[in-house]
Design a protein around this motif. Structure first.
Motif, mmCIF file in Angstrom:
data_model
loop_
_atom_site.group_PDB
_atom_site.id
_atom_site.type_symbol
_atom_site.label_atom_id
_atom_site.label_comp_id
_atom_site.label_asym_id
_atom_site.label_seq_id
_atom_site.Cartn_x
_atom_site.Cartn_y
_atom_site.Cartn_z
ATOM 1 N N THR A 22 0.860 -1.180 0.000
ATOM 2 C CA THR A 22 0.000 0.000 0.000
ATOM 3 C C THR A 22 0.899 1.235 0.000
ATOM 4 O O THR A 22 2.104 1.139 0.185
ATOM 5 C CB THR A 22 -0.914 0.025 1.236
ATOM 6 O OG1 THR A 22 -0.113 -0.006 2.406
ATOM 7 C CG2 THR A 22 -1.878 -1.155 1.238
ATOM 8 N N VAL A 23 0.289 2.386 -0.209
ATOM 9 C CA VAL A 23 1.052 3.633 -0.292
ATOM 10 C C VAL A 23 1.308 4.158 1.111
ATOM 11 O O VAL A 23 0.394 4.262 1.932
ATOM 12 C CB VAL A 23 0.268 4.674 -1.127
ATOM 13 C CG1 VAL A 23 1.025 5.992 -1.172
ATOM 14 C CG2 VAL A 23 0.030 4.151 -2.523
ATOM 15 N N TYR A 35 -9.808 6.257 -6.164
ATOM 16 C CA TYR A 35 -10.421 6.225 -7.489
ATOM 17 C C TYR A 35 -9.601 5.387 -8.464
ATOM 18 O O TYR A 35 -10.143 4.768 -9.361
ATOM 19 C CB TYR A 35 -10.593 7.653 -8.014
ATOM 20 C CG TYR A 35 -11.444 8.468 -7.081
ATOM 21 C CD1 TYR A 35 -12.813 8.275 -7.027
ATOM 22 C CD2 TYR A 35 -10.874 9.387 -6.207
ATOM 23 C CE1 TYR A 35 -13.602 8.991 -6.149
ATOM 24 C CE2 TYR A 35 -11.652 10.109 -5.333
ATOM 25 C CZ TYR A 35 -13.019 9.907 -5.306
ATOM 26 O OH TYR A 35 -13.799 10.605 -4.431
ATOM 27 N N LEU A 36 -8.290 5.373 -8.265
ATOM 28 C CA LEU A 36 -7.448 4.573 -9.147
ATOM 29 C C LEU A 36 -7.603 3.080 -8.868
ATOM 30 O O LEU A 36 -7.447 2.258 -9.758
ATOM 31 C CB LEU A 36 -5.979 4.989 -8.992
ATOM 32 C CG LEU A 36 -5.656 6.397 -9.483
ATOM 33 C CD1 LEU A 36 -4.229 6.755 -9.129
ATOM 34 C CD2 LEU A 36 -5.893 6.514 -10.973
ATOM 35 N N ARG A 37 -7.912 2.724 -7.630
ATOM 36 C CA ARG A 37 -8.109 1.318 -7.279
ATOM 37 C C ARG A 37 -9.480 0.811 -7.702
ATOM 38 O O ARG A 37 -9.688 -0.388 -7.840
ATOM 39 C CB ARG A 37 -7.983 1.138 -5.760
ATOM 40 C CG ARG A 37 -6.573 0.962 -5.274
ATOM 41 C CD ARG A 37 -6.547 0.428 -3.854
ATOM 42 N NE ARG A 37 -7.509 1.066 -2.962
ATOM 43 C CZ ARG A 37 -7.229 2.053 -2.131
ATOM 44 N NH1 ARG A 37 -6.012 2.541 -2.077
ATOM 45 N NH2 ARG A 37 -8.154 2.563 -1.355
ATOM 46 N N ALA A 38 -10.431 1.719 -7.864
ATOM 47 C CA ALA A 38 -11.799 1.307 -8.174
ATOM 48 C C ALA A 38 -11.872 0.641 -9.539
ATOM 49 O O ALA A 38 -11.074 0.940 -10.430
ATOM 50 C CB ALA A 38 -12.723 2.525 -8.142
ATOM 51 N N ARG A 39 -12.824 -0.268 -9.687
ATOM 52 C CA ARG A 39 -13.021 -0.947 -10.972
ATOM 53 C C ARG A 39 -13.471 0.052 -12.020
ATOM 54 O O ARG A 39 -14.193 1.001 -11.716
ATOM 55 C CB ARG A 39 -14.078 -2.026 -10.838
ATOM 56 C CG ARG A 39 -13.589 -3.262 -10.165
ATOM 57 C CD ARG A 39 -14.604 -4.368 -10.193
ATOM 58 N NE ARG A 39 -15.869 -4.001 -10.830
ATOM 59 C CZ ARG A 39 -16.968 -4.708 -10.753
ATOM 60 N NH1 ARG A 39 -16.962 -5.817 -10.055
ATOM 61 N NH2 ARG A 39 -18.073 -4.338 -11.341
#
Length: 106
Positions: A22-23, A35-39
């Protein structure tokens, strides 16, 4: 109870981020990771609606059927009629000089 120093907690958090990939964001600034992790929504939206069929696509896929798109035939006829009356689209300029000449006429 013993008090754990903040530097040790920070090292623990950094190690945890390395292990779980994780970051590490100790200051808590906005990164947009949520939002980048969202499908992606696009594929789900595209699969919601059935594919549309139009006559021109079917005619190209199966030329042996010799299908006629009446709307396209009417459109081509309208364009031909406009050209006969002098209302069609202007000719494309072959050179820059032709383009300037057409602009002066307007």
């Amino acid at each position: 109870m013993s008090v754990v120093p903040p530097s040790r907690l920070a090292k623990l958090t950094k190690l945890r981020c390395n292990i779980f990939q994780t970051v590490y964001n100790p200051t808590g600034i906005r990164t947009g990771a949520k939002y980048l992790r969202a499908r992606l929504r696009g594929p789900a939206m595209m699969s919601y609606y059935p594919p549309t069929l139009n006559i021109s696509r079917v005619a190209r896929m199966y030329p042996e059927l010799e299908l006629v798109d009446e709307d396209e035939e009417q459109r081509l006829q309208d364009i031909e009629d406009r050209k006969k009356r002098g209302k069609g689209a202007p000719k494309k300029a072959k050179t820059k000089e032709d383009g300037r000449r057409n602009q002066r006429r307007k």
